[in-house]
Motif scaffolding. Structure first.
Motif, PDB file in Angstrom:
ATOM      1  N   TYR A   1      21.244 -19.922 111.170  1.00 30.97           N
ATOM      2  CA  TYR A   1      21.606 -20.478 112.476  1.00 30.97           C
ATOM      3  C   TYR A   1      22.251 -21.856 112.391  1.00 30.97           C
ATOM      4  O   TYR A   1      23.027 -22.225 113.273  1.00 30.97           O
ATOM      5  CB  TYR A   1      20.353 -20.565 113.364  1.00 30.97           C
ATOM      6  CG  TYR A   1      19.865 -19.228 113.841  1.00 30.97           C
ATOM      7  CD1 TYR A   1      20.246 -18.718 115.074  1.00 30.97           C
ATOM      8  CD2 TYR A   1      19.045 -18.437 113.035  1.00 30.97           C
ATOM      9  CE1 TYR A   1      19.818 -17.476 115.514  1.00 30.97           C
ATOM     10  CE2 TYR A   1      18.609 -17.190 113.449  1.00 30.97           C
ATOM     11  CZ  TYR A   1      18.999 -16.714 114.688  1.00 30.97           C
ATOM     12  OH  TYR A   1      18.584 -15.480 115.111  1.00 30.97           O
TER      13      TYR A   1
ATOM     14  N   GLN B   1      25.108 -29.062 112.597  1.00 32.18           N
ATOM     15  CA  GLN B   1      25.839 -28.179 113.503  1.00 32.18           C
ATOM     16  C   GLN B   1      25.238 -26.770 113.530  1.00 32.18           C
ATOM     17  O   GLN B   1      24.718 -26.280 112.523  1.00 32.18           O
ATOM     18  CB  GLN B   1      27.302 -28.080 113.075  1.00 32.18           C
ATOM     19  CG  GLN B   1      28.075 -29.381 113.178  1.00 32.18           C
ATOM     20  CD  GLN B   1      28.113 -29.948 114.578  1.00 32.18           C
ATOM     21  OE1 GLN B   1      27.491 -30.969 114.872  1.00 32.18           O
ATOM     22  NE2 GLN B   1      28.838 -29.273 115.461  1.00 32.18           N
ATOM     23  N   ILE B   2      25.321 -26.146 114.696  1.00 30.91           N
ATOM     24  CA  ILE B   2      24.979 -24.736 114.829  1.00 30.91           C
ATOM     25  C   ILE B   2      26.144 -23.918 114.263  1.00 30.91           C
ATOM     26  O   ILE B   2      27.315 -24.260 114.468  1.00 30.91           O
ATOM     27  CB  ILE B   2      24.719 -24.398 116.305  1.00 30.91           C
ATOM     28  CG1 ILE B   2      23.444 -25.116 116.761  1.00 30.91           C
ATOM     29  CG2 ILE B   2      24.589 -22.899 116.528  1.00 30.91           C
ATOM     30  CD1 ILE B   2      23.217 -25.114 118.226  1.00 30.91           C
TER      31      ILE B   2
ATOM     32  N   CYS C   1      28.102 -19.867 118.365  1.00 25.07           N
ATOM     33  CA  CYS C   1      28.685 -20.734 119.396  1.00 25.07           C
ATOM     34  C   CYS C   1      29.641 -19.966 120.304  1.00 25.07           C
ATOM     35  O   CYS C   1      30.273 -18.987 119.881  1.00 25.07           O
ATOM     36  CB  CYS C   1      29.434 -21.901 118.740  1.00 25.07           C
ATOM     37  SG  CYS C   1      28.350 -22.997 117.800  1.00 25.07           S
TER      38      CYS C   1
ATOM     39  N   LYS D   1      26.890 -23.238 125.695  1.00 24.29           N
ATOM     40  CA  LYS D   1      27.621 -23.555 124.469  1.00 24.29           C
ATOM     41  C   LYS D   1      27.308 -22.637 123.286  1.00 24.29           C
ATOM     42  O   LYS D   1      28.030 -22.624 122.303  1.00 24.29           O
ATOM     43  CB  LYS D   1      27.352 -25.018 124.083  1.00 24.29           C
ATOM     44  CG  LYS D   1      28.040 -25.996 125.046  1.00 24.29           C
ATOM     45  CD  LYS D   1      27.556 -27.398 124.897  1.00 24.29           C
ATOM     46  CE  LYS D   1      26.246 -27.630 125.605  1.00 24.29           C
ATOM     47  NZ  LYS D   1      26.352 -27.581 127.077  1.00 24.29           N
ATOM     48  N   SER D   2      26.185 -21.905 123.372  1.00 21.62           N
ATOM     49  CA  SER D   2      25.842 -21.022 122.252  1.00 21.62           C
ATOM     50  C   SER D   2      24.839 -19.972 122.705  1.00 21.62           C
ATOM     51  O   SER D   2      24.397 -19.970 123.860  1.00 21.62           O
ATOM     52  CB  SER D   2      25.254 -21.838 121.090  1.00 21.62           C
ATOM     53  OG  SER D   2      23.879 -22.101 121.300  1.00 21.62           O
TER      54      SER D   2
ATOM     55  N   THR E   1      21.242 -26.489 122.052  1.00 25.96           N
ATOM     56  CA  THR E   1      22.593 -26.813 121.604  1.00 25.96           C
ATOM     57  C   THR E   1      23.110 -28.021 122.373  1.00 25.96           C
ATOM     58  O   THR E   1      23.283 -27.959 123.593  1.00 25.96           O
ATOM     59  CB  THR E   1      23.539 -25.618 121.814  1.00 25.96           C
ATOM     60  OG1 THR E   1      22.993 -24.476 121.167  1.00 25.96           O
ATOM     61  CG2 THR E   1      24.909 -25.916 121.237  1.00 25.96           C
ATOM     62  N   HIS E   2      23.353 -29.116 121.644  1.00 24.54           N
ATOM     63  CA  HIS E   2      23.859 -30.315 122.307  1.00 24.54           C
ATOM     64  C   HIS E   2      25.349 -30.136 122.601  1.00 24.54           C
ATOM     65  O   HIS E   2      25.976 -29.166 122.152  1.00 24.54           O
ATOM     66  CB  HIS E   2      23.606 -31.536 121.422  1.00 24.54           C
ATOM     67  CG  HIS E   2      23.517 -32.823 122.194  1.00 24.54           C
ATOM     68  ND1 HIS E   2      23.414 -32.864 123.567  1.00 24.54           N
ATOM     69  CD2 HIS E   2      23.525 -34.122 121.781  1.00 24.54           C
ATOM     70  CE1 HIS E   2      23.347 -34.121 123.962  1.00 24.54           C
ATOM     71  NE2 HIS E   2      23.414 -34.909 122.902  1.00 24.54           N
TER      72      HIS E   2
ATOM     73  N   PHE F   1      27.702 -29.221 119.855  1.00 22.03           N
ATOM     74  CA  PHE F   1      27.256 -28.057 119.076  1.00 22.03           C
ATOM     75  C   PHE F   1      26.315 -28.440 117.932  1.00 22.03           C
ATOM     76  O   PHE F   1      26.238 -27.749 116.925  1.00 22.03           O
ATOM     77  CB  PHE F   1      28.453 -27.256 118.533  1.00 22.03           C
ATOM     78  CG  PHE F   1      29.365 -26.740 119.597  1.00 22.03           C
ATOM     79  CD1 PHE F   1      29.086 -25.549 120.247  1.00 22.03           C
ATOM     80  CD2 PHE F   1      30.482 -27.459 119.980  1.00 22.03           C
ATOM     81  CE1 PHE F   1      29.911 -25.078 121.249  1.00 22.03           C
ATOM     82  CE2 PHE F   1      31.320 -26.998 120.988  1.00 22.03           C
ATOM     83  CZ  PHE F   1      31.032 -25.800 121.626  1.00 22.03           C
ATOM     84  N   SER F   2      25.595 -29.534 118.118  1.00 22.19           N
ATOM     85  CA  SER F   2      24.640 -29.977 117.103  1.00 22.19           C
ATOM     86  C   SER F   2      23.217 -29.731 117.590  1.00 22.19           C
ATOM     87  O   SER F   2      22.985 -29.418 118.757  1.00 22.19           O
ATOM     88  CB  SER F   2      24.827 -31.470 116.809  1.00 22.19           C
ATOM     89  OG  SER F   2      24.440 -32.247 117.941  1.00 22.19           O
ATOM     90  N   ALA F   3      22.277 -29.877 116.669  1.00 21.65           N
ATOM     91  CA  ALA F   3      20.856 -29.762 117.008  1.00 21.65           C
ATOM     92  C   ALA F   3      20.044 -30.610 116.033  1.00 21.65           C
ATOM     93  O   ALA F   3      20.399 -30.737 114.862  1.00 21.65           O
ATOM     94  CB  ALA F   3      20.408 -28.303 116.946  1.00 21.65           C
TER      95      ALA F   3
END
Length: 617
Positions: A478, A493-494, A499, A519-520, A526-527, A530-532
């Motif tokens: 993921y 990043q996811i 995404c 976004k996903s 999901t920020h 597209f990061s977490a």
């Protein structure tokens, strides 16, 4: 050998205890007093640590403080004298506290110890370690590394604001320092303040706000140029210079000279509850970019001068998980280890380890395959009988389930139905993150969860992101993750296959539009970029939490949950069953799972709880 480390009198007071170098317990005072960032003497934390170690004050070999108060006082006096008569108001406010409490620390310590129990003043060693040495010790001696370059970055200790050190076996040597008033931590806090957030707690908000900006936009580039031309100079070795005309923290009661900032960046300081505009989003992003550049430059310099291929991080800036993720991705080091309690609370632990290895010269014990932090599960824990007693006190009905496998399955079912869970199991976490023992949990696939948790449960700003807890064995399916992330201390990043494709004008959208855009396939974690902020969950470190996520995976084929700290905005993470019950009843959390008890939010429980709380108060 029994060593107690303490931090106190600034913010995030804490205590930690070692027995023959082994970490037995560590806890923040705020968890007991329910005052967030409590700076008072950590009496409750000390009592807990002694209880866990099974000893009394008489059996302690040393108490170690994480600071050298005389050096810090020297810095304050020199700063005031150098700027006199400017800063006289701040001087008058600070000096009485120093003369009453901080300067005469031993006297204050003995007075506080008298409240706890008997001790022998002649045999008990009272030791002091420099602030940044405590930070460095907290991360290196916790790490699995035989040798490493150690970076400590925060607001300020005595004089140091950042240091590069080398750890080798049982030794630790400071090699380079940047000194006050030039501080990356204070620069970041100053922008936190200018964006309308509270210093020493709002930095997380600034970090969460920054990704709403566009790194390639002309507005961000212009702000970066102004900041670097006028306010902050970054050098190749990671050191920096701050133009003190723009700052007021050295001698004043505020972080910034607001008039000069306004003239430079062309917008005023934001009031705390004022609407968030693009100006502050762009400023937050500019501050984040500079922070990342500084941390990476420090790391490069540390590797250059030490030749070490491992990096350890501590200090408040080490809690900037976005910068941590960028550092990991550079490949500067083979491995990066970050102390989960990198702030001042972790200084208590570092002070104890510094005494054990550096002062008493004990041989270091380490496990090359794992760190010494035990998953950061070092705090209070409660039996089912103790939980039952609290439930009876409040006359709350709960269902007792003896089989934990059944608890995991039923809780997974609640999560799959879109319910939110207060999850209270085992030992409380040490440090600022909830890691699956004092957590609020939800389904990461649910597009309504992020907004619901922020507005109806945590009662905080809608733009703030939530972190995922993912089964360690599925994390790379993921997330673009190069290593495990057990302490939720790096952002990555996811993967693109999870995404959504977004409209071409996504980057130009406002905060609310970006926030409301799915976004996903995991929208709740999901920020906007597209990061977490990832927590990988290991069966060996936290078998109960791993079992819950595994049960959810078996039910849904999704090994990811939303994990946020079990507390309300402005309150510390819950410590006791009573704290958990109060938080549960005063929010919109649907179920509370506390050890082997499952509590449902229903009218009967609410009425009885409120009645009993009124009677008990």
């Amino acid at each position: 050998m029994n060593i107690l480390g303490i931090s106190a009198y600034y913010h995030d007071s804490a205590a930690a205890i070692l027995k023959n170098g082994e970490l037995i317990a560590a806890v923040q005072e705020e968890r007991f007093t329910r005052k967030k960032h409590d700076a008072s003497f950590p009496q409750h934390a000390i009592l807990f640590c002694l209880q866990q170690a099974g000893i009394s004050l008489l059996e302690l070999d040393a108490i170690v403080f994480y600071d050298k108060p005389l050096l810090k006082f020297e810095r304050l006096l020199e700063t005031y004298l150098a700027n006199a008569p400017k800063g006289f108001t701040s001087f008058l406010k600070a000096i009485p506290l120093w003369l009453k409490q901080k300067l005469f620390f031993k006297r204050e310590l003995y007075k506080e110890l008298d409240k706890i129990g008997q001790y022998n003043k002649h045999t008990l060693k009272i030791l002091f370690t420099e602030h940044h040495v405590a930070h460095a010790a907290s991360t290196f001696f916790a790490s699995p590394f035989k040798e490493a370059v150690i970076l400590t970055v925060d607001g300020v200790g005595e004089w140091a604001t950042s240091t590069i050190s080398k750890g080798d076996g049982s030794t630790l040597s400071v090699l380079k320092e940047t000194h006050f008033p030039h501080s990356l931590g204070l620069f970041y806090s100053a922008i936190t303040y200018y964006c309308g957030f509270k210093v020493n707690s709002g930095e997380y908000k600034l970090m969460g706000l920054a990704p709403y900006g566009d790194r390639d936009s002309e507005e961000v580039k212009a702000l970066l140029k102004i900041l670097k031309d006028e306010i902050i100079t970054l050098y190749e070795d990671g050191s920096l210079f701050l133009n003190q005309q723009y700052f007021n923290y050295a001698t004043g009661l505020k972080m910034t000279n607001d008039k000069l900032w306004e003239a430079a960046i062309q917008f005023k300081r934001r009031e705390p509850e004022e609407k968030m505009s693009a100006d502050y989003i762009n400023l937050a992003l500019a501050a984040q970019i500079i922070t990342e550049e500084a941390v990476i430059a420090l790391a490069k310099e540390g590797v250059r001068i030490t030749g070490c291929q491992n990096i350890c991080l501590a200090g408040g800036v080490a809690l900037n998980c976005v910068a941590n993720g960028k550092l990991v991705n550079t490949g500067i080091a083979q491995q990066v280890y970050i102390q989960p309690a990198s702030g001042d609370c972790g200084g208590a632990l570092g002070a104890a380890w510094a005494a054990h290895y550096i002062y008493f010269k004990n041989e270091r014990k380490r496990n090359a395959s794992e760190d010494a932090m035990q998953g950061a599960y070092l705090g209070t824990h409660y039996s089912n009988k103790e939980v039952e007693s609290v439930l009876k006190d409040f006359e709350v009905h709960a269902e007792y389930v003896s089989d934990f496998t059944e608890i995991a399955k039923r809780t997974a079912g609640f999560l799959n139905e879109g319910k939110s869970i207060g999850w209270f199991q085992g030992k409380m976490e040490f440090g600022p993150r909830a890691l699956g023992n004092r957590s609020i949990l939800a389904d990461a696939r649910n597009p309504e969860i992020q907004k619901n948790l922020n507005l109806n449960i945590k009662f905080r700003e809608s733009f703030r992101p939530f972190a995922p807890s993912v089964l360690e064995e599925y994390a790379r399916n993921y997330f673009d993750l190069k290593s495990t992330s057990p302490y939720m201390l790096q952002t990555q990043q996811i993967l693109k296959e999870h995404c959504n494709l977004l409209s071409p004008n996504y980057n130009s959208m406002g905060l609310e539009e970006k926030l409301n855009t799915p976004k996903s396939s995991l929208p709740a974690i999901t920020h906007v970029d597209f990061s977490a902020r990832i927590q990988t969950v290991s069966k060996s470190t936290n078998p109960k939490y791993h079992a819950l996520i595994s049960a959810f995976y078996e039910m849904t084929q999704c090994p990811v949950l939303v994990n946020t700290s079990f507390n309300l905005r402005g309150e510390p993470i819950v410590c006791s069953p009573t704290d958990a019950l109060k938080c549960f009843m005063n929010t919109n959390i649907d179920y509370l799972v506390i050890e082997n008890y499952i509590i449902t939010k229903n009218n009967t429980n609410l009425i009885e709880f409120n009645r009993r709380q009124h009677e008990l108060d």
